[in-house]
Design an enzyme around this catalytic site. Structure first.
Site, mmCIF file in Angstrom:
data_model
loop_
_atom_site.group_PDB
_atom_site.id
_atom_site.type_symbol
_atom_site.label_atom_id
_atom_site.label_comp_id
_atom_site.label_asym_id
_atom_site.label_seq_id
_atom_site.Cartn_x
_atom_site.Cartn_y
_atom_site.Cartn_z
ATOM 1 N N LYS A 128 44.758 46.133 49.337
ATOM 2 C CA LYS A 128 43.988 46.807 48.447
ATOM 3 C C LYS A 128 43.931 48.201 48.269
ATOM 4 O O LYS A 128 45.167 48.817 48.621
ATOM 5 C CB LYS A 128 42.321 46.368 48.751
ATOM 6 C CG LYS A 128 42.342 44.773 48.896
ATOM 7 C CD LYS A 128 40.978 44.385 48.853
ATOM 8 C CE LYS A 128 40.914 42.845 48.875
ATOM 9 N NZ LYS A 128 39.669 42.151 48.921
ATOM 10 N N GLY A 151 35.567 39.520 51.637
ATOM 11 C CA GLY A 151 35.079 40.789 52.309
ATOM 12 C C GLY A 151 33.605 40.607 52.813
ATOM 13 O O GLY A 151 33.026 41.418 53.174
ATOM 14 N N SER A 178 37.897 36.387 53.476
ATOM 15 C CA SER A 178 37.614 36.316 54.946
ATOM 16 C C SER A 178 38.332 35.535 55.718
ATOM 17 O O SER A 178 38.170 34.728 56.692
ATOM 18 C CB SER A 178 36.331 36.057 55.145
ATOM 19 O OG SER A 178 35.494 36.917 54.352
ATOM 20 N N HIS A 230 43.164 39.500 40.369
ATOM 21 C CA HIS A 230 42.254 39.723 41.446
ATOM 22 C C HIS A 230 40.714 39.936 41.023
ATOM 23 O O HIS A 230 40.665 40.367 39.898
ATOM 24 C CB HIS A 230 42.642 40.651 42.440
ATOM 25 C CG HIS A 230 41.865 40.650 43.814
ATOM 26 N ND1 HIS A 230 40.621 40.963 43.906
ATOM 27 C CD2 HIS A 230 42.267 40.148 44.872
ATOM 28 C CE1 HIS A 230 40.322 40.793 44.958
ATOM 29 N NE2 HIS A 230 41.446 40.020 45.873
ATOM 30 N N GLU A 248 40.447 32.187 45.475
ATOM 31 C CA GLU A 248 39.673 33.144 46.141
ATOM 32 C C GLU A 248 38.236 33.345 45.742
ATOM 33 O O GLU A 248 37.817 34.058 44.635
ATOM 34 C CB GLU A 248 39.853 34.670 45.970
ATOM 35 C CG GLU A 248 41.406 35.003 46.423
ATOM 36 C CD GLU A 248 41.724 36.340 46.613
ATOM 37 O OE1 GLU A 248 42.214 36.483 48.079
ATOM 38 O OE2 GLU A 248 41.267 37.293 46.164
ATOM 39 N N GLU A 293 38.561 41.414 42.037
ATOM 40 C CA GLU A 293 37.922 43.039 41.824
ATOM 41 C C GLU A 293 38.614 43.616 40.491
ATOM 42 O O GLU A 293 37.972 44.498 39.966
ATOM 43 C CB GLU A 293 38.553 43.587 43.163
ATOM 44 C CG GLU A 293 37.951 43.407 44.485
ATOM 45 C CD GLU A 293 38.716 43.534 45.826
ATOM 46 O OE1 GLU A 293 39.676 44.045 45.817
ATOM 47 O OE2 GLU A 293 38.164 42.687 46.635
ATOM 48 N N ASN A 339 46.946 41.457 51.258
ATOM 49 C CA ASN A 339 46.661 42.449 50.004
ATOM 50 C C ASN A 339 45.854 43.527 50.784
ATOM 51 O O ASN A 339 44.779 43.542 51.120
ATOM 52 C CB ASN A 339 45.599 41.632 49.197
ATOM 53 C CG ASN A 339 45.242 42.714 47.851
ATOM 54 O OD1 ASN A 339 45.465 43.662 47.689
ATOM 55 N ND2 ASN A 339 44.177 41.985 47.199
#
Ligand code: 13P
Length: 253
Positions: free
Chosen positions: A11, A176, A216, A98, A170, A100, A9
């Protein structure tokens, strides 16, 4: 046997030129170094999809995916991209829900059902994301939280539809942050997700669904995480932007 999948991904990263360089490197390395049956999915930003598709060429184990799609089929929705558009340019997968997008774009469970419906209706395979924030994990309510996300977004689908959906677990606190879940934490949640799906769709179907871990994931921890029985691959953020790291993660299987 369920599919082993490693998806990158990207992003909102990379110019056209950077995306092309990254793709070419990955395609060449995969050709030379990756044996076996891992399915690789590249999920660049929308504007790079077609150029990435061209560079993937006839590499049979590398597929194109988008990072999102609309829950509407067409019409006056400025700035949106439909699942049929993605299918028409050769995408095979699409990431949906996702964390985010849930956080910054306020995507809620009901809207995500609509996106999965659009994806399936256009022969795209959804990679449906779930995962808990830190405060939920600290309270010990993570399994309940994640299984509820799945119930609310996916339990209205038929068995035939569910079979096509890939799940990506996730944990938000691991995305991240450099703080990955331990392989035991990943296994606990993946097994709980599979059990939850089995309760609704049956054991045989649940045993065929690929559940990916994301957060991560790097070359130095992928092998340990992928060694767990209910972990069927990874959804990779930061490390998918470095060809060497991404291909080393793929080779961890
Ligand atoms: P990182 O691998 O950068 O933690 O991101 C994970 C992710 O969000 C993939 O979708």
């Amino acid at each position: 046997m369920r599919k082993k999948i490693v998806a990158g991904n990207w992003k909102m990263n990379g110019t056209l030129e950077e995306g092309q360089k990254l793709t070419s490197e990955i395609v060449n390395m995969v050709k030379d170094e990756v044996k076996g049956e891992v399915i690789i999915v590249l999920n660049p930003p929308y504007v790079h999809l077609q150029s990435v598709k061209k560079l993937i060429g006839d590499a049979g184990n590398i597929f194109l995916g988008a990072q999102n799609c609309s829950d509407k089929s067409a019409g006056a929705y400025t700035g949106e991209v439909s699942a049929s558009m993605l299918a028409s340019i050769g995408a095979s997968y699409v990431i949906i829900g996702h964390s985010e997008r849930r956080e910054y774009f306020k995507e809620a469970n009901e809207e995500l059902t609509g996106k999965v419906k659009q994806a399936l209706g256009n022969r795209l395979l959804p990679i449906f994301c779930c995962g808990e924030p830190l405060e939920i994990r600290e309270k010990g309510n993570h399994v309940e939280y994640v299984t509820q996300q799945l119930t609310e977004s996916l339990f209205g689908f038929s068995e035939g539809e569910m079979k096509k959906i890939v799940i990506a677990y996730e944990p938000i606190w691991a995305i991240g942050t450099g703080k990955t879940a331990s392989s035991e934490q990943a296994q606990e949640m993946h097994a709980a997700i599979r059990k939850h799906l089995a309760g609704k769709f049956g054991k045989a179907l649940a045993s065929e669904i690929s559940i990916l871990y994301g957060g991560s994931c790097k070359p130095d921890n992928a092998e340990e995480i992928f060694s767990k029985p209910d972990v069927d691959g990874g959804l990779i953020g930061g490390a998918s932007l470095k060809s060497r790291d991404f291909v080393d993660i793929i080779k961890s299987f």
